[in-house]
Scaffold this motif. Structure first.
Motif, PDB file in Angstrom:
ATOM      1  N   GLU A   2       0.843  -1.142   0.059  1.00 20.02           N
ATOM      2  CA  GLU A   2       0.057   0.004  -0.039  1.00 20.02           C
ATOM      3  C   GLU A   2       0.923   1.366  -0.160  1.00 20.02           C
ATOM      4  O   GLU A   2       0.314   2.313  -0.305  1.00 20.02           O
ATOM      5  N   MET A   3       2.154   1.245   0.280  1.00 23.75           N
ATOM      6  CA  MET A   3       3.009   2.243   0.477  1.00 23.75           C
ATOM      7  C   MET A   3       2.949   3.311  -0.737  1.00 23.75           C
ATOM      8  O   MET A   3       2.966   4.321  -0.697  1.00 23.75           O
ATOM      9  N   GLN A   4       3.340   2.657  -1.912  1.00 23.45           N
ATOM     10  CA  GLN A   4       3.411   3.137  -3.330  1.00 23.45           C
ATOM     11  C   GLN A   4       2.172   4.033  -3.470  1.00 23.45           C
ATOM     12  O   GLN A   4       2.429   5.206  -3.732  1.00 23.45           O
ATOM     13  N   ALA A   5       1.163   3.405  -3.301  1.00 27.88           N
ATOM     14  CA  ALA A   5      -0.006   4.141  -3.755  1.00 27.88           C
ATOM     15  C   ALA A   5      -0.426   5.114  -2.726  1.00 27.88           C
ATOM     16  O   ALA A   5      -0.762   6.389  -3.145  1.00 27.88           O
ATOM     17  N   ALA A   6      -0.050   5.114  -1.584  1.00 31.30           N
ATOM     18  CA  ALA A   6      -0.238   6.026  -0.318  1.00 31.30           C
ATOM     19  C   ALA A   6       0.707   7.238  -0.565  1.00 31.30           C
ATOM     20  O   ALA A   6       0.299   8.397  -0.382  1.00 31.30           O
ATOM     21  N   PHE A   7       1.766   6.930  -1.068  1.00 36.04           N
ATOM     22  CA  PHE A   7       2.895   7.960  -1.626  1.00 36.04           C
ATOM     23  C   PHE A   7       2.448   8.938  -2.796  1.00 36.04           C
ATOM     24  O   PHE A   7       2.346  10.033  -2.598  1.00 36.04           O
ATOM     25  N   PHE A   8       1.862   8.071  -3.656  1.00 36.71           N
ATOM     26  CA  PHE A   8       1.299   9.029  -4.763  1.00 36.71           C
ATOM     27  C   PHE A   8      -0.016   9.760  -4.270  1.00 36.71           C
ATOM     28  O   PHE A   8      -0.064  10.915  -4.667  1.00 36.71           O
ATOM     29  N   SER A   9      -0.868   9.060  -3.774  1.00 39.43           N
ATOM     30  CA  SER A   9      -2.023   9.695  -3.443  1.00 39.43           C
ATOM     31  C   SER A   9      -1.792  10.805  -2.418  1.00 39.43           C
ATOM     32  O   SER A   9      -2.370  11.848  -2.842  1.00 39.43           O
ATOM     33  N   GLU A  10      -0.946  11.089  -1.726  1.00 34.59           N
ATOM     34  CA  GLU A  10      -0.695  12.064  -0.659  1.00 34.59           C
ATOM     35  C   GLU A  10      -0.149  13.082  -1.470  1.00 34.59           C
ATOM     36  O   GLU A  10      -0.352  14.310  -1.130  1.00 34.59           O
ATOM     37  N   TRP A  11       0.852  12.797  -2.317  1.00 35.84           N
ATOM     38  CA  TRP A  11       1.413  13.916  -2.996  1.00 35.84           C
ATOM     39  C   TRP A  11       0.280  14.476  -3.902  1.00 35.84           C
ATOM     40  O   TRP A  11       0.568  15.702  -4.430  1.00 35.84           O
ATOM     41  N   MET A  12      -0.516  13.569  -4.610  1.00 35.44           N
ATOM     42  CA  MET A  12      -1.448  14.166  -5.410  1.00 35.44           C
ATOM     43  C   MET A  12      -2.472  15.218  -4.725  1.00 35.44           C
ATOM     44  O   MET A  12      -3.092  16.073  -5.215  1.00 35.44           O
ATOM     45  N   LYS A  13      -2.668  15.027  -3.297  1.00 33.86           N
ATOM     46  CA  LYS A  13      -3.576  15.913  -2.774  1.00 33.86           C
ATOM     47  C   LYS A  13      -2.757  17.156  -2.415  1.00 33.86           C
ATOM     48  O   LYS A  13      -3.147  18.479  -1.996  1.00 33.86           O
ATOM     49  N   ASN A  14      -1.244  17.288  -2.513  1.00 33.13           N
ATOM     50  CA  ASN A  14      -0.553  18.377  -2.299  1.00 33.13           C
ATOM     51  C   ASN A  14       0.094  18.862  -3.989  1.00 33.13           C
ATOM     52  O   ASN A  14       1.392  18.996  -3.692  1.00 33.13           O
ATOM     53  N   VAL A  15      -0.784  18.611  -5.032  1.00 27.69           N
ATOM     54  CA  VAL A  15      -0.229  18.832  -6.045  1.00 27.69           C
ATOM     55  C   VAL A  15       0.375  20.337  -6.524  1.00 27.69           C
ATOM     56  O   VAL A  15       1.214  20.386  -7.465  1.00 27.69           O
ATOM     57  N   GLU A  16      -0.277  21.444  -5.813  1.00 27.75           N
ATOM     58  CA  GLU A  16       0.363  22.553  -6.207  1.00 27.75           C
ATOM     59  C   GLU A  16       1.845  22.613  -5.621  1.00 27.75           C
ATOM     60  O   GLU A  16       2.629  23.536  -6.382  1.00 27.75           O
TER      61      GLU A  16
END
Length: 195
Positions: free
Chosen positions: A82-96
């Motif tokens: 789950e770590m990879q998806a969580a890493f990407f998902s969290e960064w996508m929330k901070n896209v700016e």
């Protein structure tokens, strides 16, 4: 590099700067922001700013560090899968913030932040029996790969979902494995002979 001490006053001043930084970015580009403007918006003096940060990029680096600390805690709850998806998902929330760092060509900021928060990943690797003298290489490459995937995601106008990014990353790692174990060379030689 930012120089935020552990005391409440320094952290509060840094928080004021970060909040003002976010507000200033809403009204204009980073490239047009000035330290004076940021100090006025955050109600701190220039002397305080320079006690905490060297420049405006340091504010972005500090935001990244705060973000990495925050989701480093969330990683404790994730399985290694789950770590990879969580890493990407969290960064996508901070896209700016991500887009800003990529645009500044300072992805080293993301790399360095995450390298300092890899204890959970290392522990999970040890649980899987991946514990040897090259674990540090694994962690460094994993971090670069994930940062690289985020960079390409930004270049692709942020189209992919976290799951699609994980799938692309896994495929890329497999393809790179082919390249490094020499099979790619033999495939090219064989196709060259057939012509």
């Amino acid at each position: 590099m930012f120089h935020i001490k552990k005391d409440k006053r320094a952290r509060k001043s840094a928080e004021l700067v970060v909040n003002a930084f976010d507000e200033c970015l809403k009204s204009h580009d980073f490239e047009n922001m000035t330290i004076t403007e940021l100090c006025n918006a955050s109600t701190i003096s220039r002397a305080t700013f320079y006690r905490l940060f060297d420049d405006l990029e340091d504010v972005a680096a500090y935001k990244c560090e705060l973000f990495a600390e925050e989701f480093s805690e969330a990683f404790k709850q994730c399985s290694i899968e789950e770590m990879q998806a969580a890493f990407f998902s969290e960064w996508m929330k901070n896209v700016e913030l991500l887009k800003l760092i990529v645009r500044l060509r300072r992805t080293d900021i993301i790399y360095n932040c995450h390298r300092s928060h890899l204890d959970q990943v290392k522990e999970k690797m040890e649980l899987l029996g991946i514990e040897d003298e090259i674990t540090d290489y694994h962690l460094a490459m994993l971090t670069y790969i994930l940062v690289g995937a985020l960079t390409v995601w930004c270049d692709h106008d942020c189209r992919e979902t976290p799951e699609e990014l994980v799938a692309s990353t896994k495929k890329s790692i497999a393809d790179i494995g082919v390249f490094f174990d020499g099979r790619l060379s033999s495939v090219r030689l064989q196709s060259g002979r057939q012509k």
